[in-house]
Design an enzyme around this catalytic site. Structure first.
Site, mmCIF file in Angstrom:
data_model
loop_
_atom_site.group_PDB
_atom_site.id
_atom_site.type_symbol
_atom_site.label_atom_id
_atom_site.label_comp_id
_atom_site.label_asym_id
_atom_site.label_seq_id
_atom_site.Cartn_x
_atom_site.Cartn_y
_atom_site.Cartn_z
ATOM 1 N N GLU A 154 -89.615 -121.151 -123.764
ATOM 2 C CA GLU A 154 -90.515 -121.212 -122.625
ATOM 3 C C GLU A 154 -91.973 -121.370 -123.048
ATOM 4 O OE1 GLU A 154 -89.459 -121.678 -119.768
ATOM 5 O OE2 GLU A 154 -87.367 -121.025 -119.905
ATOM 6 N N ARG B 124 -85.318 -115.570 -105.446
ATOM 7 C CA ARG B 124 -84.250 -116.192 -104.660
ATOM 8 C C ARG B 124 -83.179 -115.176 -104.295
ATOM 9 N NH1 ARG B 124 -79.338 -118.143 -105.854
ATOM 10 N NH2 ARG B 124 -79.643 -117.760 -108.078
ATOM 11 N N CYS C 171 -87.562 -112.623 -115.167
ATOM 12 C CA CYS C 171 -87.835 -113.216 -116.479
ATOM 13 C C CYS C 171 -89.280 -113.692 -116.569
ATOM 14 C CB CYS C 171 -86.888 -114.385 -116.743
ATOM 15 S SG CYS C 171 -85.190 -113.903 -117.130
ATOM 16 N N HIS D 137 -85.096 -118.414 -122.949
ATOM 17 C CA HIS D 137 -83.941 -118.321 -122.064
ATOM 18 C C HIS D 137 -82.678 -118.733 -122.822
ATOM 19 C CE1 HIS D 137 -86.147 -118.083 -118.051
ATOM 20 N NE2 HIS D 137 -85.169 -117.192 -117.960
#
Length: 210
Positions: free
Chosen positions: A79, A89, A147, A170
């Site tokens: 990342e 979500r 995250c 990730h």
């Protein structure tokens, strides 16, 4: 000192490979003579940052890498950037689902990883030790769930500690018995070693068009 963190299971699943990969990577690094601490972070917006802060204050690592699960990906996501934005979500493990709120109301819009991402990408694709190449790529979105929050808090906390290199990786979904987990653990260990050695980034493109 190297700090590696993973996450507890979330979203109704009973397994999160990020913690197992962190622990296996730590074992590899310890066999190579490095001091490593591992910890499992809660997948909870209200407590994950404080848990991380305690670890950083206690151990003051030279390298800190947090790992998280990205079930839709096939390889490692190195990342690049954490954004000051939460848009959950699904609920976290405490049942909270914050939508369109900042990670920190007074924080910067974004923070960049200080890990040697391009050097790592090259090393993982063409390993010098004869190990299996690992599918990896530089990712320009860490999502908007816990995250990303942890990644943001990690970089915010270490903003005044330039000698520490830190970031987020990730990992894909996999079963606990998947032999590929050992390859991914080796890849995480490689990223940590490169960061510890303070390697320079090569001048090469790893960008995308979308």
């Amino acid at each position: 000192m190297i700090l590696l963190t993973g996450f507890e299971p979330f979203g109704g699943t009973d397994y999160n490979p990020s913690q197992a990969i962190a622990e296996r990577a730590a074992d590899i690094l310890r066999r190579q003579g490095h001091q490593v601490i591992t910890a499992e972070l809660p997948c909870v917006f209200a407590t994950a940052p404080a848990t991380l802060a305690v670890l950083l204050e206690r151990w003051r690592p030279r390298v800190a890498i947090s790992l998280g699960l990205a079930a839709g990906r096939k390889g490692l996501g190195l990342e690049k950037v954490a954004i000051n934005h939460i848009d959950a979500r699904i609920p976290d493990n405490a049942g909270q689902q914050p939508i369109d709120v900042p990670v920190r109301g007074d924080g910067a819009n974004a923070y960049f990883s200080t890990l040697p991402l391009k050097a790592s990408l090259q090393a993982l694709g063409e390993p010098m030790d004869g190990s299996t190449p690992v599918d990896a790529g530089i990712s320009y979105t860490a999502g908007s769930f816990v995250c990303n929050q942890v990644f943001y808090e990690l970089m915010h906390h270490l903003g005044d500690v330039p000698e520490t290199r830190a970031g987020f990786i990730h990992v894909p979904a996999m079963e606990a018995t998947d032999p590929y987990m050992e390859d991914l653990a080796g890849a995480v260990a490689t990223v940590a070693r490169l960061a510890l050695d303070n390697v320079a980034e090569p001048l090469c493109s790893a960008g995308t068009e979308f």
